[in-house]
Design a protein around this motif. Structure first.
Motif, PDB file in Angstrom:
ATOM      1  N   ILE A  97     -13.481   2.893  -5.603  1.00  0.00           N
ATOM      2  CA  ILE A  97     -12.442   1.880  -5.764  1.00  0.00           C
ATOM      3  C   ILE A  97     -12.342   1.525  -7.234  1.00  0.00           C
ATOM      4  CG2 ILE A  97     -14.041  -0.044  -5.331  1.00  0.00           C
ATOM      5  CD1 ILE A  97     -11.749  -1.452  -3.826  1.00  0.00           C
TER       6      ILE A  97
ATOM      7  N   CYS B 259      -4.758  -3.189   2.340  1.00  0.00           N
ATOM      8  CA  CYS B 259      -5.440  -3.904   1.272  1.00  0.00           C
ATOM      9  C   CYS B 259      -5.185  -5.394   1.453  1.00  0.00           C
ATOM     10  CB  CYS B 259      -5.014  -3.432  -0.110  1.00  0.00           C
ATOM     11  SG  CYS B 259      -3.325  -3.789  -0.597  1.00  0.00           S
TER      12      CYS B 259
ATOM     13  N   GLU C  42       0.828  -1.195   0.000  1.00  0.00           N
ATOM     14  CA  GLU C  42       0.000   0.000   0.000  1.00  0.00           C
ATOM     15  C   GLU C  42       0.866   1.251   0.000  1.00  0.00           C
ATOM     16  OE1 GLU C  42      -2.043  -2.950   2.916  1.00  0.00           O
ATOM     17  OE2 GLU C  42      -0.041  -2.249   2.423  1.00  0.00           O
TER      18      GLU C  42
ATOM     19  N   TYR D 239      -4.590   1.930   6.848  1.00  0.00           N
ATOM     20  CA  TYR D 239      -5.376   1.314   5.789  1.00  0.00           C
ATOM     21  C   TYR D 239      -4.604   0.143   5.187  1.00  0.00           C
ATOM     22  CZ  TYR D 239      -8.885   4.964   5.854  1.00  0.00           C
ATOM     23  OH  TYR D 239      -9.911   5.808   6.226  1.00  0.00           O
TER      24      TYR D 239
ATOM     25  N   CYS E 165      -2.771   0.045  -3.979  1.00  0.00           N
ATOM     26  CA  CYS E 165      -2.436  -1.310  -3.555  1.00  0.00           C
ATOM     27  C   CYS E 165      -1.775  -1.974  -4.758  1.00  0.00           C
ATOM     28  CB  CYS E 165      -3.684  -2.058  -3.121  1.00  0.00           C
ATOM     29  SG  CYS E 165      -3.411  -3.797  -2.698  1.00  0.00           S
TER      30      CYS E 165
ATOM     31  N   CYS F 258     -14.630  -3.183  -1.194  1.00  0.00           N
ATOM     32  CA  CYS F 258     -14.323  -4.459  -1.818  1.00  0.00           C
ATOM     33  C   CYS F 258     -14.591  -4.348  -3.307  1.00  0.00           C
ATOM     34  CB  CYS F 258     -15.201  -5.532  -1.176  1.00  0.00           C
ATOM     35  SG  CYS F 258     -15.051  -7.165  -1.891  1.00  0.00           S
TER      36      CYS F 258
ATOM     37  N   TRP G  39      -2.220  -9.925   2.674  1.00  0.00           N
ATOM     38  CA  TRP G  39      -2.369  -8.588   3.256  1.00  0.00           C
ATOM     39  C   TRP G  39      -1.116  -7.769   2.994  1.00  0.00           C
ATOM     40  CZ3 TRP G  39      -6.658  -6.765   5.954  1.00  0.00           C
ATOM     41  CH2 TRP G  39      -7.651  -7.705   6.224  1.00  0.00           C
TER      42      TRP G  39
ATOM     43  N   TRP H  20     -10.330  -3.528   1.070  1.00  0.00           N
ATOM     44  CA  TRP H  20      -9.640  -2.476   1.825  1.00  0.00           C
ATOM     45  C   TRP H  20     -10.233  -2.442   3.232  1.00  0.00           C
ATOM     46  CZ3 TRP H  20      -5.439   0.450   0.783  1.00  0.00           C
ATOM     47  CH2 TRP H  20      -5.016   0.582  -0.543  1.00  0.00           C
TER      48      TRP H  20
ATOM     49  N   LEU I   7      -7.885   3.209  -4.058  1.00  0.00           N
ATOM     50  CA  LEU I   7      -8.982   3.648  -3.211  1.00  0.00           C
ATOM     51  C   LEU I   7      -8.923   5.172  -3.183  1.00  0.00           C
ATOM     52  CD1 LEU I   7     -11.266   2.683  -1.263  1.00  0.00           C
ATOM     53  CD2 LEU I   7      -9.627   3.082   0.598  1.00  0.00           C
TER      54      LEU I   7
ATOM     55  N   ILE J 264     -10.316  -7.870  -4.056  1.00  0.00           N
ATOM     56  CA  ILE J 264      -9.515  -7.005  -3.188  1.00  0.00           C
ATOM     57  C   ILE J 264     -10.406  -6.341  -2.151  1.00  0.00           C
ATOM     58  CG2 ILE J 264      -7.975  -5.019  -3.094  1.00  0.00           C
ATOM     59  CD1 ILE J 264      -6.890  -7.509  -4.561  1.00  0.00           C
TER      60      ILE J 264
END
Length: 128
Positions: free
Chosen positions: A72, A98, A6, A96, A22, A50, A118, A36, A83, A34
């Motif tokens: 997104i 992803c 990220e 934050y 991401c 998502c 992650w 977040w 994002l 994906i």
């Protein structure tokens, strides 16, 4: 092995905008759904958004607290999911993350799903 990184976090004033990235390596991000998430100090992790794996029907969902303010999107050429965060509020502050998962179609319960990969997170601070 998919790896996620990220970036794009920082300090922004209330009402401002940030775009988080991401970026993936090791595999094609288009194959993955994906998610977040964010986590503020002393609070539980919260699902932010998502986006389903790339296909004919790309499902997108947002947490109630960010609906209408965040978007997104994917850039397949860059193997990256973005994002976009607008009209930021102090309560948007947090780390934050992803995450990625194969074989899952994004739904309204995306925040309850277990994700396989992650990133390390990026700090977002909204403050005047």
């Amino acid at each position: 092995q998919l790896q996620l990184v990220e970036s794009g976090g920082g300090l922004v004033q209330p009402g401002g905008s940030l775009r988080l990235s991401c970026a993936a390596s090791g595999s094609t991000l288009d194959y993955y759904t994906i998610g977040w998430f964010r986590q503020a100090p002393g609070k539980e992790r919260e699902g932010v958004s998502c986006i389903s794996s790339r296909g004919r029907n790309t499902n997108i969902y947002f947490g109630n607290s960010v609906k209408g303010r965040f978007t997104i999107s994917r850039d397949s050429a860059k193997n990256t999911v973005y994002l976009q965060m607008n009209s930021l509020k102090p309560e948007d502050t947090g780390v934050y993350y992803c995450s990625a998962r194969e074989g899952y179609v994004c739904s309204g319960l995306f925040y309850k799903v277990s994700y396989d990969y992650w990133g390390q997170g990026t700090q977002v601070t909204v403050s005047s």
